[in-house]
Design a protein around this motif. Sequence first.
Motif, PDB file in Angstrom:
ATOM      1  N   PRO A   1       0.846  -1.202   0.000  1.00 20.42           N
ATOM      2  CA  PRO A   1       0.000   0.000   0.000  1.00 20.42           C
ATOM      3  C   PRO A   1       0.878   1.247   0.000  1.00 20.42           C
ATOM      4  O   PRO A   1       1.925   1.290   0.651  1.00 20.42           O
ATOM      5  CB  PRO A   1      -0.803  -0.123   1.303  1.00 20.42           C
TER       6      PRO A   1
ATOM      7  N   ARG B   1      -3.660   4.223   6.275  1.00 22.53           N
ATOM      8  CA  ARG B   1      -4.869   5.056   6.263  1.00 22.53           C
ATOM      9  C   ARG B   1      -4.721   6.262   7.188  1.00 22.53           C
ATOM     10  O   ARG B   1      -5.175   7.364   6.858  1.00 22.53           O
ATOM     11  CB  ARG B   1      -6.076   4.202   6.636  1.00 22.53           C
TER      12      ARG B   1
ATOM     13  N   ALA C   1      -2.545   8.823   5.437  1.00 23.27           N
ATOM     14  CA  ALA C   1      -3.278   9.526   4.391  1.00 23.27           C
ATOM     15  C   ALA C   1      -4.197  10.587   4.982  1.00 23.27           C
ATOM     16  O   ALA C   1      -4.288  11.710   4.473  1.00 23.27           O
ATOM     17  CB  ALA C   1      -4.077   8.527   3.559  1.00 23.27           C
TER      18      ALA C   1
ATOM     19  N   THR D   1      -8.728   6.329  -1.201  1.00 20.07           N
ATOM     20  CA  THR D   1      -8.383   5.085  -1.890  1.00 20.07           C
ATOM     21  C   THR D   1      -6.877   5.026  -2.050  1.00 20.07           C
ATOM     22  O   THR D   1      -6.275   5.884  -2.690  1.00 20.07           O
ATOM     23  CB  THR D   1      -9.059   4.997  -3.265  1.00 20.07           C
ATOM     24  N   ILE D   2      -6.274   4.007  -1.439  1.00 20.41           N
ATOM     25  CA  ILE D   2      -4.821   3.859  -1.451  1.00 20.41           C
ATOM     26  C   ILE D   2      -4.461   2.636  -2.293  1.00 20.41           C
ATOM     27  O   ILE D   2      -4.777   1.507  -1.914  1.00 20.41           O
ATOM     28  CB  ILE D   2      -4.281   3.685  -0.030  1.00 20.41           C
TER      29      ILE D   2
ATOM     30  N   ARG E   1       4.837   6.701  -4.709  1.00 24.46           N
ATOM     31  CA  ARG E   1       3.661   6.204  -4.011  1.00 24.46           C
ATOM     32  C   ARG E   1       2.594   7.291  -4.081  1.00 24.46           C
ATOM     33  O   ARG E   1       2.926   8.480  -4.121  1.00 24.46           O
ATOM     34  CB  ARG E   1       3.995   5.907  -2.551  1.00 24.46           C
ATOM     35  N   TRP E   2       1.355   6.895  -4.066  1.00 28.46           N
ATOM     36  CA  TRP E   2       0.309   7.909  -4.165  1.00 28.46           C
ATOM     37  C   TRP E   2      -1.021   7.368  -3.680  1.00 28.46           C
ATOM     38  O   TRP E   2      -1.201   6.162  -3.514  1.00 28.46           O
ATOM     39  CB  TRP E   2       0.194   8.417  -5.599  1.00 28.46           C
ATOM     40  N   PHE E   3      -1.961   8.276  -3.435  1.00 27.88           N
ATOM     41  CA  PHE E   3      -3.319   7.883  -3.071  1.00 27.88           C
ATOM     42  C   PHE E   3      -4.296   8.989  -3.460  1.00 27.88           C
ATOM     43  O   PHE E   3      -3.893  10.137  -3.716  1.00 27.88           O
ATOM     44  CB  PHE E   3      -3.435   7.554  -1.575  1.00 27.88           C
TER      45      PHE E   3
ATOM     46  N   LYS F   1     -11.109  -2.863  -5.303  1.00 26.88           N
ATOM     47  CA  LYS F   1     -10.349  -3.003  -4.065  1.00 26.88           C
ATOM     48  C   LYS F   1     -10.217  -4.475  -3.719  1.00 26.88           C
ATOM     49  O   LYS F   1     -11.086  -5.283  -4.034  1.00 26.88           O
ATOM     50  CB  LYS F   1     -11.022  -2.241  -2.924  1.00 26.88           C
TER      51      LYS F   1
ATOM     52  N   TRP G   1      -7.576  -2.250  -0.204  1.00 27.13           N
ATOM     53  CA  TRP G   1      -6.571  -1.483  -0.942  1.00 27.13           C
ATOM     54  C   TRP G   1      -6.942  -1.408  -2.422  1.00 27.13           C
ATOM     55  O   TRP G   1      -7.448  -2.365  -3.008  1.00 27.13           O
ATOM     56  CB  TRP G   1      -5.190  -2.114  -0.793  1.00 27.13           C
TER      57      TRP G   1
ATOM     58  N   LEU H   1      -5.949   4.755 -11.526  1.00 23.21           N
ATOM     59  CA  LEU H   1      -6.513   3.917 -10.472  1.00 23.21           C
ATOM     60  C   LEU H   1      -7.590   3.022 -11.087  1.00 23.21           C
ATOM     61  O   LEU H   1      -8.500   3.507 -11.776  1.00 23.21           O
ATOM     62  CB  LEU H   1      -7.128   4.812  -9.396  1.00 23.21           C
TER      63      LEU H   1
END
Length: 330
Positions: free
Chosen positions: A44, A48, A51, A115-116, A124-126, A171, A176, A250
């Motif tokens: 991930p 959470r 984030a 949403t990760i 890395r990003w979300f 997910k 994830w 995504l």
Amino acid sequence: MTRERSPRRLRRRDRNALLTAALTAVSCTASGCVVVHGERTVLPGATRAEAAQAVAAFTDAYNKADKAYDSSLDAPYVTGPLADIDAARLKAGHVNSPSGNASHVPLKLSDVKITIPKKAGWPRWFLADARGNKAGNYRWLLVFTRADLGERWRVAYLTLAAPGAVPQFKKDKDGWGEAVPASSARLAVAPDDLSRSYVNYLKKGGKAFADGPNTSELRAYRQGQTRKPGLVRQYIDQPLTRGDYAPLALRTADGGALVFFTTHHYEKETAAANTSVPTPSKAVGALTTGEIHQSLTLESVAGQAALDPAGKGAVSIVAKVNGVTGAKGE
């Protein structure tokens, strides 16, 4: 113009090196400590809690910068297209109101859905999808990125989507999300081709993109504006695909993807002899260099979110934020 250029010097010239640099983390369990190589292991992008903290930190910095019209207050929290758009907006605000933003209303985000995606390597990003108290009933889509563990989370994309336009995301059993590779051939348009494809569509049309305000209606508007009595408008569109402007995709529940991508635009207005270019707004005037005699060229950057279907089909632009980043009078 065919050669891709960044609208300003990228903050991190060595981003390509960072993308391939190894993350080595130590994970300690009851059986001992093991080395986890983040460049090879699918993990991930954030916890959470991390984030949620990043969303709160960005919102606080964004509000401070907006209130003071001071881009230095949120510069550490933005990057890519949002950094260009936000810095220009704050610069114009400061020029026109040096004492700050008398109309400031703090941004408040509610109903925040994060949403990760799990992925290997950097960045890395979300995605944070939230209801904002500005811009009507639109959903605020914020894409947070970072290029290594030592970096702060920054928002590269901030776009506004109409209610119901945000798709359901795929997910796994742990909640994830799934990042889609930029070169994926399983979509109608590969994410790393989307910026160029959109630029070509604006110039030539075609069937790659579904009709809408940012596609067919924009082309129709431009065609109507190209030649008016005493005034000529010219448009140049360029893709932006590298470094902090790289697309991020995504996976959606239907097998497609929501793709965030960037484009770079110029619009030049040239007046006929004995006439003048329309007076620009105060915000544009604050960003203008040179004297406006016969022409005015606007430079802008746009961050878009597009639904890219699996297999074949038309891509739909569901969210877009476009900001003037500079202007030149001649």
